[in-house]
Design a protein around this motif. Sequence first.
Motif, short mmCIF file in Angstrom:
data_model
loop_
_atom_site.label_atom_id
_atom_site.label_comp_id
_atom_site.label_asym_id
_atom_site.label_seq_id
_atom_site.Cartn_x
_atom_site.Cartn_y
_atom_site.Cartn_z
N HIS A 1 5.97 25.86 -29.69
CA HIS A 1 5.99 24.41 -29.46
C HIS A 1 4.56 23.87 -29.48
O HIS A 1 3.60 24.61 -29.31
CB HIS A 1 6.65 24.08 -28.12
N GLY A 2 4.45 22.56 -29.65
CA GLY A 2 3.13 21.92 -29.63
C GLY A 2 2.79 21.31 -30.97
O GLY A 2 3.60 21.35 -31.90
N ARG A 3 1.57 20.75 -31.02
CA ARG A 3 1.09 20.15 -32.27
C ARG A 3 -0.32 20.65 -32.54
O ARG A 3 -1.13 20.78 -31.63
CB ARG A 3 1.06 18.62 -32.16
N ASN A 4 -0.58 20.95 -33.79
CA ASN A 4 -1.91 21.38 -34.21
C ASN A 4 -2.44 22.49 -33.30
O ASN A 4 -3.61 22.50 -32.92
CB ASN A 4 -2.86 20.18 -34.22
N THR B 1 15.23 35.48 -24.09
CA THR B 1 15.81 35.84 -22.79
C THR B 1 14.71 36.08 -21.77
O THR B 1 13.64 36.62 -22.09
CB THR B 1 16.68 37.11 -22.90
N SER B 2 14.99 35.72 -20.52
CA SER B 2 14.01 35.90 -19.45
C SER B 2 13.78 37.38 -19.18
O SER B 2 12.68 37.78 -18.78
CB SER B 2 14.52 35.20 -18.19
N HIS B 3 14.78 38.23 -19.45
CA HIS B 3 14.62 39.67 -19.21
C HIS B 3 14.05 40.40 -20.42
O HIS B 3 13.71 41.57 -20.35
CB HIS B 3 15.96 40.29 -18.80
N GLY B 4 13.97 39.71 -21.56
CA GLY B 4 13.34 40.29 -22.74
C GLY B 4 14.20 41.28 -23.51
O GLY B 4 13.71 41.91 -24.46
N HIS B 5 15.46 41.42 -23.16
CA HIS B 5 16.32 42.31 -23.93
C HIS B 5 16.98 41.55 -25.07
O HIS B 5 17.04 40.32 -25.07
CB HIS B 5 17.37 42.99 -23.02
N LYS C 1 10.27 27.27 -25.31
CA LYS C 1 9.60 26.60 -24.19
C LYS C 1 9.99 27.29 -22.90
O LYS C 1 9.17 27.53 -22.03
CB LYS C 1 10.04 25.12 -24.16
N LYS C 2 11.27 27.61 -22.78
CA LYS C 2 11.79 28.21 -21.55
C LYS C 2 12.73 29.35 -21.90
O LYS C 2 13.57 29.22 -22.78
CB LYS C 2 12.55 27.13 -20.75
N LYS C 3 12.56 30.47 -21.20
CA LYS C 3 13.48 31.59 -21.41
C LYS C 3 14.53 31.58 -20.31
O LYS C 3 14.24 31.19 -19.19
CB LYS C 3 12.69 32.91 -21.37
N ASP C 4 15.75 32.02 -20.63
CA ASP C 4 16.77 32.14 -19.60
C ASP C 4 17.60 33.40 -19.90
O ASP C 4 17.42 34.02 -20.94
CB ASP C 4 17.62 30.86 -19.51
N PRO C 5 18.49 33.77 -18.98
CA PRO C 5 19.19 35.06 -19.16
C PRO C 5 20.03 35.14 -20.44
O PRO C 5 20.27 36.23 -20.94
CB PRO C 5 20.08 35.16 -17.91
N ARG C 6 20.49 33.99 -20.95
CA ARG C 6 21.32 34.01 -22.15
C ARG C 6 20.58 33.54 -23.41
O ARG C 6 21.19 33.33 -24.47
CB ARG C 6 22.60 33.19 -21.93
N GLY C 7 19.29 33.32 -23.27
CA GLY C 7 18.49 32.98 -24.45
C GLY C 7 18.93 31.70 -25.13
O GLY C 7 18.96 31.62 -26.37
N TYR D 1 19.81 29.25 -29.77
CA TYR D 1 20.88 28.63 -30.57
C TYR D 1 21.01 27.14 -30.27
O TYR D 1 22.07 26.53 -30.47
CB TYR D 1 22.21 29.37 -30.37
N ALA D 2 19.91 26.54 -29.78
CA ALA D 2 19.92 25.09 -29.53
C ALA D 2 19.51 24.35 -30.81
O ALA D 2 18.63 24.80 -31.53
CB ALA D 2 18.93 24.76 -28.41
N ARG D 3 20.14 23.20 -31.04
CA ARG D 3 19.82 22.42 -32.25
C ARG D 3 18.35 22.03 -32.29
O ARG D 3 17.72 21.94 -33.33
CB ARG D 3 20.69 21.16 -32.29
#
Length: 326
Positions: free
Chosen positions: A39-42, A125-129, A83-89, A93-95
Amino acid sequence: MYFPVYRPRRLRKNETLRRMVRETKLSPDDFVYPLFVMHGRNARKEIGSMPGIAQLSVDLAVKEAKEAFDLGIPAVILFGIPKKKDPRGSEGYARSGIIQQAIRAIKDKLPDLVVITDVCLCEYTSHGHCGVIIKGQVDNDATLELLARMSLSHAKAGADMVAPSDMMDGRVRAIREILDRNGSEDIPIMAYAAKHASGFYGPFREAAESTPQFGDRKSYQMDPANAREALREVRLDVQEGADIIMVKPALPYLDIIRAVREEFDLPVGAYNVSGEYSMIKAAAQRGWIEEERVMMEVLIGIKRAGADIILTYFAKDAARLLNSKR
Ligand code: PBG
């Protein structure tokens, strides 16, 4: 035919003769260039363990993709840093996910560049698997649905090809089915078919920020000792509908690339992974080896073993060198 009647050195006398009898040739057409998008610009964040490779914001990733395409490289493969990791990643698959944004931006500027996406949960994923965790285990069948959703969202964003790298059983079929049911039947799947649990992924995990937070990937990635099993893995992916089959890593697995080449008639890919890149960069920085020469020797070796497609962080450097020689 033996000495002195046959003298192999006769055909090595000069470069022109050597060119005539050369059995394997590299071209920028052979390469796929990996990009890490954030994420971000330049914004550009160098990867310490991979000199010359950086995490790039979408605008800079478009520039980098254009450079690769202008050098004659036909394809890029995208990895995302959410931007943010969570247990289901779920950003996977977000638009509005980082990869979905990158696909749209790159295809908008470079419609003829082939945009491949890595399909795996580990970056998200927050757990990295590479899959969802149920009762402390990476759950195969619960993961399939998410990988399928991710593939479809990549296809809908405009990806030309999806490349599942998670090593869950049955994921090629799950992905093929969801693509076919949703009007993306023409999107090919490049399966990381024989992917081994390898120490050579170390630098990538810095680049993609995807180090597992507990345990390792040995319950889903293959044992480096197994070649027959690699053929079984590849066969499954072919039966499930893979269009391109990949072996990974490349260098310690050249025998497997060769075996896969001989056994199957689909295009074969090989991933010249991060650790293989970093070793050469590090030794060259110390002046211990000649970087260009070793880079080309490694790439020709992978092609000679039987790979049609080489995913490599050297793609731009090698293409530049090849273009300067003609
Ligand atoms: C995601 C993925 C990995 C790589 C490609 N896709 C890392 C891993 O499995 O840990 C490795 C690529 C490289 O090392 O260059 N699962």
